[in-house]
Write a protein that holds these residues in place. Structure first.
Motif, PDB file in Angstrom:
ATOM      1  N   ALA B 166      12.747  25.221  -4.623  1.00  0.00           N
ATOM      2  CA  ALA B 166      12.411  24.119  -3.717  1.00  0.00           C
ATOM      3  C   ALA B 166      13.266  22.901  -4.016  1.00  0.00           C
ATOM      4  O   ALA B 166      13.835  22.290  -3.110  1.00  0.00           O
ATOM      5  N   THR B 167      13.379  22.576  -5.298  1.00  0.00           N
ATOM      6  CA  THR B 167      14.089  21.340  -5.626  1.00  0.00           C
ATOM      7  C   THR B 167      15.566  21.466  -5.287  1.00  0.00           C
ATOM      8  O   THR B 167      16.193  20.507  -4.856  1.00  0.00           O
ATOM      9  N   HIS B 168      16.107  22.680  -5.415  1.00  0.00           N
ATOM     10  CA  HIS B 168      17.523  22.798  -5.083  1.00  0.00           C
ATOM     11  C   HIS B 168      17.775  22.823  -3.595  1.00  0.00           C
ATOM     12  O   HIS B 168      18.796  22.315  -3.126  1.00  0.00           O
ATOM     13  N   LEU B 169      16.831  23.385  -2.847  1.00  0.00           N
ATOM     14  CA  LEU B 169      16.975  23.291  -1.390  1.00  0.00           C
ATOM     15  C   LEU B 169      16.959  21.821  -0.982  1.00  0.00           C
ATOM     16  O   LEU B 169      17.749  21.387  -0.139  1.00  0.00           O
ATOM     17  N   GLY B 170      16.055  21.070  -1.609  1.00  0.00           N
ATOM     18  CA  GLY B 170      15.995  19.646  -1.309  1.00  0.00           C
ATOM     19  C   GLY B 170      17.294  18.950  -1.669  1.00  0.00           C
ATOM     20  O   GLY B 170      17.841  18.176  -0.886  1.00  0.00           O
ATOM     21  N   THR B 171      17.803  19.268  -2.855  1.00  0.00           N
ATOM     22  CA  THR B 171      19.040  18.626  -3.305  1.00  0.00           C
ATOM     23  C   THR B 171      20.196  18.970  -2.375  1.00  0.00           C
ATOM     24  O   THR B 171      21.081  18.138  -2.158  1.00  0.00           O
ATOM     25  N   ALA B 172      20.179  20.180  -1.818  1.00  0.00           N
ATOM     26  CA  ALA B 172      21.257  20.563  -0.900  1.00  0.00           C
ATOM     27  C   ALA B 172      21.320  19.594   0.280  1.00  0.00           C
ATOM     28  O   ALA B 172      22.391  19.144   0.684  1.00  0.00           O
ATOM     29  N   PHE B 173      20.143  19.255   0.800  1.00  0.00           N
ATOM     30  CA  PHE B 173      20.115  18.303   1.916  1.00  0.00           C
ATOM     31  C   PHE B 173      20.641  16.937   1.474  1.00  0.00           C
ATOM     32  O   PHE B 173      21.368  16.265   2.209  1.00  0.00           O
ATOM     33  N   LEU B 174      20.253  16.549   0.255  1.00  0.00           N
ATOM     34  CA  LEU B 174      20.705  15.239  -0.234  1.00  0.00           C
ATOM     35  C   LEU B 174      22.214  15.223  -0.412  1.00  0.00           C
ATOM     36  O   LEU B 174      22.888  14.240  -0.096  1.00  0.00           O
ATOM     37  N   LEU B 175      22.715  16.332  -0.938  1.00  0.00           N
ATOM     38  CA  LEU B 175      24.151  16.432  -1.176  1.00  0.00           C
ATOM     39  C   LEU B 175      24.901  16.287   0.146  1.00  0.00           C
ATOM     40  O   LEU B 175      25.859  15.504   0.252  1.00  0.00           O
TER      41      LEU B 175
END
Lengths: 302, 658
Positions: B166-175
């Motif tokens: 979950a946190t990496h999917l979120g980070t992908a959007f942030l990136l």
């Protein structure tokens, strides 16, 4: 200021009278003579002199319940305006404090009930929190309608701005709010058609079954607190439905008091003419009250 | 700023030292906890200075390209509002955690803990997209290692895995979001703000959605919250307190910070946030009601409280978009204060849940009961937290919810129709959430601490030690203090609100002034309430004296009431869970009683997460199936992998030559 103080003193003195009026009305419908009008006062005096019995299961939470509950009801009485006079405490959005003071009262009544470990009281507590969770949006939405109508945010300001002229302009809106508030008053004060205050051993009861283990002065606090809650919530309804503004403060107050007595009679009539709704239907009634408040808002925005 | 930097350095060094001293568990804990407390106190001082003294600090350490202009940190009022609860909770949870973990501490647990605290501080201090993302990722990884602390348990591994995804999917959007923003300038936040102000509207919309998803995943907005009810119960309790209390708020911080870059807010952003808030709030508390595990219940309440914060934010952005500064200022102030308050009371509640786990050995509600007698200190602290989280006066939860209500009511009486409807829905949502939260916490407190113990385990529960009780007592006092001193707390928020309102200090102060009178009156009413409670207690004591008698609970004629007759958590919540059954879809396993002397009858309910079961599980099954096509590339031969590397290098080389 003087008027507001009179208001509070009046609430403190007259609140148990409402119970007497309701009981006499019910007796009249049943063809009985009924209790004396002041029976609630005799009960309180008697209970205050009595001993108390505590369950070995209970802790200080059980003893704190009635004290905190009554303190909240008393504070709420200082917030509620009546008959055009301002509440003793009045500020923008005081209605939130009013609603949440009853929230504190309920929280402590419920945990006190759970403290006994009794299955009956657990049952009552469970129902209480369910119905109040649905009654709260109805109350706040109704108050939001009045706020929008008058442009005022404090209870005192809102109700002072209401007048017969407001009815002429937006009568249906106020009538709908009144209906919604009536349901809230009945539900929050454990009256028929939501709860039956006369029996407390049936599996269907809510408030009375929660306070089954309280006795003596504690029970007196609870009874008096409940009477005050009826007075305060009832005064919101009377303020909406009966905005008499004669210009004389005394006459306005007298009209509001008459309104409170009429409300007590109305509650008595409802209790005499209606059966208690099945518990599973109570949420529908409360959601209905929310919808009625919402409808009032739609009418207002139209 | 030097103090903050020193705090960060101490946190990192002590964490590292603690990991190196892992051979001696006692020294490892001493180093880790000492460093955490010292670092947090050093971080707290400048943050308080910023809010009280109106300082704005920044520091830049040169950093070689291509990573941007430099390692740039800054402390402004908005960062300070998040930094204060972060450092407070970081220190208190560390003290508690030393006693809580005891001999169960793993070798690197304090390293991860201190890294988590330091990286969270870095997230709110970062003034550069690269630094921000590095801190963000460090935070995610260190908390991942803390969630998987009990890696012997399958449930902890599953939770940590889910959290990682979950946190990496979120980070992908942030990136992606930062990449789009940085492409129009450099990576520094000042430059991003300048570039963002000139963004075309469609691109700003895309970036808003990316920020909402990316930060919303960390914050736990529904439907991106699925990791939260898994990860928080799996972590050790002091880590749950830190994660639930403040780590998820970094999502709120990020959202507020980045939306500030995107130019004037579009009206629908506020509406969108409001809708997300009401959904998260109502569904969060409903799912909390259906839980049987204390920590899981608390985790769902974090979703609820994040919802309340989002309602405040939504009203704030709507107010900004429609030119209603009072609505905006009150909404933002309510949201910010709720961030602080939720850190305080949710930290307290998780620490309390940890004490219950520690003392009674289980967090399953229906196996507890009567703990108040065995654990009076923990019970009293938990009661304070429960009253506070229900938003009841006079504690801190009421004050922040009151500000949001005030904003909503100002919206209701405002001329703009969209704001009127928004105010009304926020109002109705808050009222429903309040009622349901009261139901949930009377259940949690009543079933765990009141009545008779339901099992022998609960009857033999042990009170937590002083190192665990003092942090709870401190947080409980804070709950009261923020409530009582709210008229003094509110002006401190004004500079932070001004930052969110894009540096309009007059509008922020004027908007907040609308709340000054009500808050003073609320404090007066609270004083009246306290006096009345004291007076009534005295009256009751005078009337009753020592005449009270003891007996068994009068259970309508039962001669021998047994603990098993009590209402359980499931039965208490059943009317409400039934009412919302179409949403909750609780599964029941029921073996009804048969015969005259029934034996072996069982009843169990399980409420899975709506979104996980109906949205994510199918989605990930499909993704897994689709990715199976790529398995042919995975042959298990080394020479093949070397070929892949060579081909990649070749492709990169060609790309660079272009």
């Amino acid at each position: 200021m003087f008027l507001s103080l009179t208001n509070v003193v009046l609430a403190l003195l007259a609140a148990p009278l409402l119970l007497g009026v309701i009981n006499r009305t019910k007796a009249f419908f049943a063809g009985r003579r009924g209790q004396p009008l002041l029976q609630a006062y005799y009960d309180l005096a008697k209970l205050l002199r009595k001993d108390a019995v505590y369950s070995r299961t209970t802790t200080w939470v059980f003893r704190a319940g009635p004290v905190v509950g009554l303190a909240c009801a008393l504070t709420a009485a200082a917030l509620a305006p009546l008959g055009g006079a301002r509440g003793l405490i009045s500020f923008p959005c005081d209605l939130i404090l009013l609603a949440y003071l009853f929230g504190v009262m309920r929280f402590f009544t419920v945990v006190a009930a759970l403290d006994t470990g009794s299955s009956f009281e657990g049952m009552g507590a469970s129902r209480e929190v369910q119905f109040s969770a649905l009654a709260e949006p109805a109350l706040l939405l109704g108050l939001a309608v009045v706020a929008r109508l008058t442009g005022e945010l404090s209870l005192s300001g809102m109700f002072a701005a209401l007048s017969p002229a407001a009815y002429a302009a937006s009568g249906p809106v106020l009538a709908l709010v009144g209906v919604s508030f009536l349901v809230v008053v009945l539900a929050e004060n454990s009256r028929i058609p939501v709860d039956d205050p006369n029996t407390h051993l049936e599996l269907t009861m809510i408030h009375e079954v929660m306070v089954l283990d309280h006795s003596g002065p504690d029970f007196a606090f609870i009874l008096y607190g409940a009477a005050l809650k009826l007075w305060v919530l009832g005064s919101l309804l009377v303020n909406v439905v009966l905005p008499v503004r004669t210009g004389s403060a005394a006459l306005d107050l007298a009209a509001a008091l008459a309104g409170m007595l009429c409300l007590a009679v109305l509650v008595g009539v409802i209790e005499s003419c209606m059966a208690r709704v099945r518990l599973l239907r109570v949420p529908q009634l409360l959601v209905g009250a929310v919808v009625v408040s919402g409808l009032a808002f739609v009418l207002l925005l139209r | 700023m030097q103090l903050t930097l020193a705090g960060l350095v101490i946190l990192m060094l002590s964490g590292g030292a603690s990991a190196l001293a892992g051979r001696s568990a006692a020294w490892s804990a001493r180093l880790g906890v000492g460093g955490a407390v010292a670092g947090c106190i050093l971080g707290l001082i400048p943050a308080v200075g910023t809010l009280v003294g109106g300082l704005s600090l920044s520091v830049r350490i040169p950093w070689p390209p291509p990573a941007g202009r430099g390692f740039e940190l800054g402390l402004d009022p908005l960062s300070a509002v998040f930094l204060i609860p972060m450092t407070l909770l970081g220190a208190l949870c560390a003290v508690y955690g030393a006693a809580y973990l005891g001999k169960g501490a793993r070798r690197a647990s304090w390293f991860h803990y201190n890294t988590l605290v330091a990286s969270m501080m870095a997230v709110v201090l970062a003034r550069d997209a690269v630094v921000f993302l590095i801190a963000w990722e460090t935070m995610a990884l260190s908390s991942f290692f803390l969630v998987i602390h009990d890696h012997g348990k399958a449930q902890a591994r599953r939770a940590a895995w889910l959290y990682m995804v979950a946190t990496h999917l979120g980070t992908a959007f942030l990136l992606a979001m930062f990449a789009i923003l940085c492409a129009r300038g450099s990576a520094g936040f000042d430059a991003l703000a300048r570039a963002g102000a000139a963004l075309p509207a469609p691109l700003a919309t895309v970036l808003f959605v990316f920020a909402l998803v990316g930060f919303g995943t960390k914050a736990g907005f529904m439907p991106f919250h699925v990791w939260l009810p898994e990860a928080h119960p799996a972590a050790p309790s002091h880590v749950s307190a830190l994660m639930s209390g403040i780590m998820i708020k970094t999502g709120i911080y990020g959202l507020m910070r980045v939306l500030g870059f995107l130019g004037a807010p579009a009206p629908w952003w506020g509406g969108c946030l409001l809708a997300v808030g009401v959904t998260s709030g109502v569904l969060g508390v409903l799912f909390a009601l259906a839980q049987h595990d204390l920590k899981r219940l608390l985790a769902y309440h974090s979703v609820e409280n994040i919802g309340i914060i989002a309602i405040g934010l939504g009203l704030g952005y709507l107010g900004l978009a429609h030119g209603l500064p009072a609505v905006a200022a009150l909404g933002f102030a309510g949201a910010l204060l709720h961030v602080v308050n939720h850190a305080v009371f949710k930290g307290l509640l998780f620490l309390g849940a940890g004490a219950v786990l520690h003392g009674a050995g289980t967090g399953e509600l229906d196996r507890l009961g009567g703990l108040l007698k065995r654990m009076p200190g923990t019970g009293a602290a938990f009661l304070v937290g429960a009253v506070a989280i229900c938003g009841l006066p006079p504690l801190n939860g009421f004050v922040s919810e009151f500000l949001i209500y005030l904003s909503a009511f100002r919206g209701v009486v405002s001329p703009s129709a969209a704001v009127v409807v928004a105010g009304l829905s926020g109002l109705a949502g808050l009222a429903l959430i309040g009622g349901l939260a009261a139901a949930c916490f009377t259940k949690a407190f009543g079933v765990v601490f009141l009545g008779e113990p339901r099992t022998e385990q609960a009857a033999a529960a042990q009170e937590a030690g002083p190192a665990m009780r003092w942090p709870m007592a401190a947080l409980a006092c804070l709950c009261g203090a923020i409530g009582i001193f709210s008229p003094a707390v509110l002006p401190l928020l004004a500079p932070a609100v001004a930052v969110v309102m894009k540096g309009a200090p007059e509008a922020a102060t004027a908007g907040l002034a609308a709340a000054a009178t009500p808050l003073t009156w609320i404090v007066a009413a609270a004083a009246v309430l306290a006096l009345l409670v004291a007076a009534l207690s005295a009256l009751r004591f005078r009337l009753l004296g020592a005449r009270a008698r003891q007996a068994v609970t009068w259970d309508c004629g039962y001669a021998a009431p047994a603990p098993r007759m009590q209402y359980t958590a499931s039965s208490f919540a059943q009317p409400l869970t039934d009412l919302f059954a179409p949403l909750l879809r609780t599964r029941r396993e029921h073996v009804p009683p048969k015969g005259i002397f029934p034996a072996g009858t069982t009843f169990a309910t399980e409420t899975d997460d709506l979104f996980q079961r109906n949205l994510y599980a199918p989605l990930f099954r499909m993704t897994g199936a689709a990715l199976a096509w790529f398995r042919w590339a995975q042959q298990g031969r080394v020479q093949l992998y070397v070929l892949y590397i060579a081909l990649t290098l070749l492709a990169l080389l060609l790309f660079c030559v272009e």
